[in-house]
Design a protein around this motif. Structure first.
Motif, PDB file in Angstrom:
ATOM      1  N   TYR A  15       9.212  -0.592  84.149  1.00 52.94           N
ATOM      2  CA  TYR A  15      10.420   0.212  84.097  1.00 52.94           C
ATOM      3  C   TYR A  15      10.280   1.454  83.216  1.00 52.94           C
ATOM      4  N   TYR A  16       9.044   1.898  83.014  1.00 51.25           N
ATOM      5  CA  TYR A  16       8.887   3.077  82.178  1.00 51.25           C
ATOM      6  C   TYR A  16       7.734   3.911  82.718  1.00 51.25           C
ATOM      7  N   ASP A  21      16.466   6.106  80.416  1.00 51.19           N
ATOM      8  CA  ASP A  21      16.307   6.650  81.760  1.00 51.19           C
ATOM      9  C   ASP A  21      16.308   5.546  82.812  1.00 51.19           C
ATOM     10  N   THR A  22      15.626   4.425  82.490  1.00 49.98           N
ATOM     11  CA  THR A  22      15.590   3.299  83.431  1.00 49.98           C
ATOM     12  C   THR A  22      16.977   2.730  83.645  1.00 49.98           C
ATOM     13  N   TRP A  23      17.744   2.613  82.579  1.00 50.54           N
ATOM     14  CA  TRP A  23      19.093   2.044  82.694  1.00 50.54           C
ATOM     15  C   TRP A  23      20.001   2.949  83.533  1.00 50.54           C
ATOM     16  N   ARG A  61      17.624   3.343  87.346  1.00 53.11           N
ATOM     17  CA  ARG A  61      17.107   2.171  88.079  1.00 53.11           C
ATOM     18  C   ARG A  61      17.824   0.909  87.655  1.00 53.11           C
TER      19      ARG A  61
END
Length: 578
Positions: free
Chosen positions: A34-35, A55-57, A60
């Motif tokens: 996730y990064y 950014d992932t939260w 995605r």
């Protein structure tokens, strides 16, 4: 890494790890990363990591939610306890487990495995009970070597008694200086048991030192026992406990100081920090009177130093360990004062820690906290109350023991009927998965403690076999522990050894010296009761013989003919080993 029954595997992908959660059979049930890729030349900064998480939260979140859901579902699916085992928990399995434990012994330095070394209290108790059944040299040798190595090392407080949390090295020399109530209570039981079996004076001395440490340093104003002494004093670890040769001379004078340095292995270079040494006792002193005098003077001088802080929480399970240990040690070593202290502690737990019929986890300053007790609290306290009943003959201890056992059976047992136990009650806070861990660790597992309690309770009350059935069902489900990880099944070993004997029951109608012989020679886990005929379930229909006290040795419902003298009783107990 292994968490519950799910394995986490990591593989590289574009310079960043991909994490896969695997089922017990090795199949991945979710993988993801996730990064973004790491910059060339090294690990990302903390700020970069936080940015990637943010950014992932945002971008995605669906992937994150799906991954979290998959993890939760798998944890719930695999939280069903131990895998089923086909083998019966019998003498063959227990003896094989002892053999496997022996393969892990550090025969040179004592104990099992390598550094850091923790006192294997529950395992030593289980090995002693195996020895009492089999008479084999191997389990007793394992206990004797480990107990002696710990007692001579720096992990044992050579001046004040008691044991530190663990040894940072493999030779038991340098401890982590924190002293925990649970370690010392469990070790008191072991050393008192060893002294009773072997008559070893060193084991008796160590047991006495532990008991006096508990009563002197951990006892609270309310009659309970505090949780721990800190490792550090004024922010310096071990400051209260370590010595230099010159400090010994300053306290004792030149001759006694040099002699003490030799006895306690205090050197110029030191065994700890800044040239200080942790006191050890590699060999027995050549002058016992001098040793006693020197030890007393050093302890007095140490008491004048700043002392470590104390955690005054009175934790139910840990105090229950202390009750059982003080009772058993008091009976084994002839110290009624220890039994009196145990009874005072039990009165505190029953009167303060039981609120509206439910047990609480801990108190402070006589005020009980809100958190509910867990399974280990119930199991340990029931066993403690039964031990007091055996020591005093006071049937009043059985009513709260039975009430606590009924709560445990009703609220902690697996409703699926597997014989397993949950660590929290059915009405406790809801978690991702209801916790259950039957593996014995630094303290015995709640499941093994509850099984021990029910096995003992089934003998001293008339319950129609309900407690015994629950205990045997629990034991039947832990064969896999003995097969795969016997060092982590030490208390289960102790309970299983008692179960193989029925457990052994010794009912002494009339008490007196015959009751003393029963307590001295009965194996660990046996139930020993004395008093007037008909005064308890075990004494029903077991009268005096020709007006003399009589001992009845039984396994289940099968009893030997009664005996009226100590020699005959000891022979009957030896014959009842297997």
């Amino acid at each position: 890494a292994v968490y519950m029954n799910a394995t986490v595997a990591t593989t590289g992908q574009g310079g960043w790890p991909m994490t896969c959660f695997l089922t017990p059979d090795g199949a991945p049930f979710h993988c993801g990363t996730y990064y973004p890729p790491a910059p060339r030349g090294g690990m990302p900064s903390f700020g970069q990591l936080l940015g990637a998480i943010s950014d992932t939260w945002r971008s995605r979140r669906g992937d994150v939610t799906r991954a979290a859901t998959a993890v939760v579902e798998e944890l719930q699916r695999t939280s069903g306890g131990l895998p089923p085992g086909g083998r019966p928990v019998d003498a063959i399995l227990l003896d094989a487990a002892v053999g496997a434990v022996a393969e892990d012994e550090d025969a040179t330095r004592g104990g099992f495995g390598s550094a850091p070394k923790f006192p294997p209290s529950a395992l030593l108790e289980g090995l002693l009970r195996n020895y009492e059944r089999t008479g084999a040299a191997e389990p007793l040798g394992l206990v004797v070597r480990t107990a002696a190595a710990m007692a001579r090392g720096g992990i044992c407080d050579q001046l004040g008694g008691g044991f530190a949390r663990y040894s940072v090295d493999a030779r038991w020399v340098v401890p982590h200086f924190e002293k925990m109530l649970y370690d010392n209570a469990l070790l008191l039981r072991v050393y008192a048991h060893l002294a009773r079996i072997t008559g070893d004076s060193a084991a008796r001395r160590v047991a006495s030192g532990i008991a006096e440490f508990l009563l002197r340093d951990l006892r609270t104003d309310e009659g309970g026992f505090a949780s721990a002494l800190d490792a550090d004093t004024d922010g310096v670890e071990g400051a209260t406990y370590v010595w230099t040769p010159q400090q010994l001379v300053d306290v004792l004078g030149e001759d006694d100081g040099r002699w003490a340095a030799h006895v306690f292995a205090v050197t110029r270079l030191g065994t700890f920090e800044a040239g200080t040494s942790v006191l050890q006792m590699p060999d027995d002193p050549d002058d016992h009177e001098r040793y006693a005098r020197v030890r007393a003077r050093l302890f007095e001088a140490r008491q004048a130093r700043p002392q470590p802080g104390r955690d005054d929480k009175v934790v139910t399970a840990w105090n229950a360990f202390a009750i059982t240990a003080l009772v058993e040690a008091g009976l084994a070593l002839g110290r009624p004062r220890w039994i009196d202290a145990a009874a005072e502690c039990a009165r505190l737990l029953v009167s303060v820690h039981v609120v509206d019929g439910r047990l609480r986890r801990a108190s402070l300053g006589g005020r009980v906290g809100r958190p509910a007790a867990v399974l280990e609290d119930h199991g340990a306290l029931v066993t403690a109350l039964i031990s007091l009943y055996q020591a005093t003959g006071d049937v009043g201890w059985l009513e709260p023991a039975r009430a606590l056992a009924d709560v445990a059976v009703g609220r902690f047992a697996d409703p699926e009927g597997s014989g397993g136990w949950f660590d929290t009650a059915c009405d406790a806070e809801t978690l991702v998965a209801r916790p259950r861990d039957p593996v014995d660790g630094a303290t015995p597992s709640g499941a093994s403690l509850m099984t021990e309690a029910l096995l003992a309770l089934s003998v001293v009350v008339d319950d129609g076999g309900r407690y015994a059935d629950a205990a045997h069902a629990a034991l039947a489900g832990v064969a896999v522990l003995f097969e795969r990880m016997p060092r982590s099944a030490g208390h289960w070993l102790a309970v299983a050894e008692a179960s193989l004997r029925g457990p052994l029951q010794v009912a002494v109608a009339g008490g007196g010296e015959l009751l003393g012989s029963a307590r001295r020679y009965a194996p660990g886990g046996a139930i020993v009761v004395g008093g007037a005929p008909e005064s308890s379930v075990l004494l029903t229909d077991r009268p005096l013989i020709d007006g003399l006290p009589a001992a009845y040795v039984c396994r289940g419902t099968v009893c030997d003919p009664p005996v009226t003298d100590g020699a005959a009783l000891r022979a009957a107990l030896v014959a009842a080993r297997a």
